[in-house]
Enzyme design. Structure first.
Site, PDB file in Angstrom:
ATOM      1  N   GLU A 342       0.791  -1.230   0.000  1.00 37.94           N
ATOM      2  CA  GLU A 342       0.000   0.000   0.000  1.00 37.94           C
ATOM      3  C   GLU A 342       0.829   1.289   0.000  1.00 37.94           C
ATOM      4  O   GLU A 342       0.584   2.202   0.774  1.00 37.94           O
ATOM      5  CB  GLU A 342      -0.954  -0.004   1.201  1.00 37.94           C
ATOM      6  CG  GLU A 342      -1.947  -1.140   1.124  1.00 37.94           C
ATOM      7  CD  GLU A 342      -2.897  -1.184   2.301  1.00 37.94           C
ATOM      8  OE1 GLU A 342      -4.100  -1.309   2.054  1.00 37.94           O
ATOM      9  OE2 GLU A 342      -2.443  -1.099   3.453  1.00 37.94           O
TER      10      GLU A 342
HETATM   11  C1  ACM Z   1      -2.504  -5.515   3.639  1.00 39.86           C
HETATM   12  O1  ACM Z   1      -3.620  -5.946   4.001  1.00 39.86           O
HETATM   13  N1  ACM Z   1      -2.343  -4.240   3.376  1.00 39.86           N
HETATM   14  C2  ACM Z   1      -1.351  -6.392   3.505  1.00 39.86           C
END
Ligand code: ACM
Length: 550
Positions: A342
């Site tokens: 992310e």
């Molecule tokens: C995640 O759930 N961002 C690995």
């Protein structure tokens, strides 16, 4: 890809339905009044043959023996003795085997390591007066004890339940795991869990033969492990968590104690320091990690993607080298998880260069890199591991927009997965729409999230790791891991509620062959585990999908 998946699932369903019919018709042939012993062991063993005959009663006098000089067999014997001792005034003696003895015994014996038993497998044979346990390695002895534990009634878990019968049915079991990696991740960054609570989870994982504890030790909201070379991380960066109030961290000695406690139960700790994103707590502790040199404020919200260490500054890599070096020195296990998920503030090329450089640092400290699936954008070395976390199944019902975006993301991921697999990378499966255990069981579950969908006890269990990306060779799948992200809950009771019953299903997905897994069998066996959880004080969700037998 979805068409292929649907096709495979329906064929499996057909086979399962056929075997259910056979099982039912066999049961229908039993003589009226005959009692058929059914086992409720989870994960389901590879093979179990029950003989009808008087059970071995472990509450009667008995000796636990081991081949002389075999310290692993002796250690497993002591674990069993402690357990049986819960229900008796005195614990059974654990002593070297004496071939002349005729007394009732449970004998731990070393088997030759062959392909059928492997280093984690075992054989158990129970008669009315003797139990033999054969294993080729220490973990096999330990797992045999967990199976014997589940063959005994739940009262064996009650420290106060003195002198009650402890029948173990006459059975021969041959068992070994399908996958090497049978994991659980605890997010102790969003809400901190004290070391005693982590140990409680280690105990519960051991009951289900799980062997990897992944600790998510840093995130925007807090830094949770003492780093001797970088004291501000805990002096300052550990002082916050989601919603304020609290925070905390493990000292070096607490962390080392967790690692040892886990190792005694054949669980390897996998530390994760998430980077380059999810780093606000570090950016608040060491201003030089920010491209603008300005320190950030501590963060108590739940947004993601806004933070990153500066990828173009040497100070960043000196910091990362310090952190990985200190944690590697306290972690005997071979893995270091670098997160990598992310990231929204770096270009693709900055991200790839960052991960490849961090991979070299991890390897220089003697560890193998593990990362969330984004790290597969980079060129990964053989031996590195990628943890797949995206939702992979079509979203529910008529949400066509979500379906097509999921399908596109899954197709792009599949290409990267194939490339990494060709380089010798292995995969840990944590599809968010199945085994993200922080997803709600039901739309009205009071804690938990639902961005990946609702994941009830059946959905979470009833899928096949081999059906994901059919073109990855089976040997490239290291195993499965359930995750407990803690944005929406805080206490160990909450963690337990989201984990149970679903964690038992993750354990079975990791351990049992596909032919030994099906929902009707699992549901029936699971129904018997509530009484054990009650005895252990586990705060579990009493799913209406299971006809609880307690
Ligand atoms: C995640 O759930 N961002 C690995």
């Amino acid at each position: 890809m979805e068409t292929t998946m649907t096709h495979r699932v329906s064929r499996t369903r057909f086979l399962r339905a056929a075997s259910l019919v056979l099982t039912l018709s066999f049961a229908g042939c039993a003589p009226p009044g005959a009692h058929r012993t059914t086992l409720s062991v989870i994960p389901n063993p590879l093979s179990a043959k029950v003989s009808e005959g008087p059970a071995f009663d472990a509450s009667l006098p008995l000796r636990i023996t081991y081949s002389d000089g075999d310290s692993a067999a002796a250690a497993a014997g002591r674990v069993l003795s402690d357990l049986i001792g819960n229900t008796r005034a005195t614990m059974p003696h654990v002593e070297p085997a004496n071939p002349d003895s005729t007394s009732r015994s449970i004998a731990f014996r070393r088997a030759a390591k062959d392909q059928t038993i492997g280093s984690e497998g075992y054989r158990i044979a129970v008669s009315e007066s003797t139990i033999t346990v054969d294993a080729a390695g220490p973990a096999g002895f330990f797992y045999a004890v967990q199976t014997l534990r589940q063959l005994m009634p739940p009262l064996v878990e009650h420290e106060a339940a003195y002198v009650k019968p402890l029948p173990i049915p006459q059975v021969t079991i041959d068992d070994r795991p399908t996958f090497e990696w049978r994991g659980l991740m605890l997010d102790v960054a969003r809400h901190f869990l004290p070391a005693t609570d982590v140990k409680r989870f280690i105990d519960l994982m051991a009951l289900y033969k799980m062997n990897r504890l992944h600790l998510h030790l840093s995130d925007d909201q807090g830094w949770r492990i003492e780093i001797p070379s970088r004291p501000r991380l805990t002096e300052h960066g550990s002082q916050s968590q989601v919603g304020g109030k609290g925070g905390g961290f493990y000292t070096v000695s607490e962390y080392e104690d967790i690692v040892r406690y886990a190792a005694d139960r054949f669980i390897v700790v996998v530390p994760e320091i998430d980077m380059p994103g999810h780093t606000n707590s570090a950016l608040a502790s060491y201003p030089e990690l920010n491209c603008d040199g300005q320190k950030r404020e501590l963060y108590e919200g739940t947004n993601v993607g806004f933070s990153s260490v500066c990828p173009s500054k040497e100070e960043t890599f000196v910091f990362i080298d310090d952190v990985i070096g200190d944690i590697a020195a306290m972690t005997p296990g071979p893995y270091f998880h670098v997160g990598g998920d992310e990231v929204q503030t770096l270009t693709e090329s900055e991200y790839i260069q960052f991960i490849e450089r961090v991979q070299r640092i991890v390897e220089r400290h003697g560890k193998r890199l593990v990362g969330w699936d984004e790290v597969s954008f980079a060129n990964l070395d053989s031996g590195s591991r990628v943890q797949l976390w995206r939702p992979l199944w079509p979203a529910s019902g008529d949400d066509a927009a979500l379906d097509s975006s999921r399908a596109a993301a899954a197709a792009a991921l599949k290409r990267r997965v194939e490339r990494s697999a060709a380089n010798g990378v292995e995969f840990i499966l944590s599809p968010a729409d199945r085994i993200y255990l922080d997803m709600k069981y039901h739309s009205s579950t009071v804690i938990g999230l639902s961005w990946a969908g609702i994941s009830n006890v059946r959905t979470s269990y009833d899928w096949n790791p081999d059906d994901i990306f059919g073109q990855i060779p089976r040997k490239a799948i290291a195993g499965v891991e359930g995750t407990l992200w803690s944005e929406s809950f805080a206490t160990v009771h909450d963690f337990e509620y989201m984990a149970f019953p679903r964690l038992a299903g993750v354990a079975e997905l990791g351990w049992s062959d596909p032919e030994r897994r099906d929902w009707p069998s699992y549901r029936g066996r699971l129904s018997k585990h509530a009484a054990r959880w009650q005895a252990l004080g586990v705060n579990y969700y009493r799913s209406p999908l299971v006809d609880w037998d307690d």
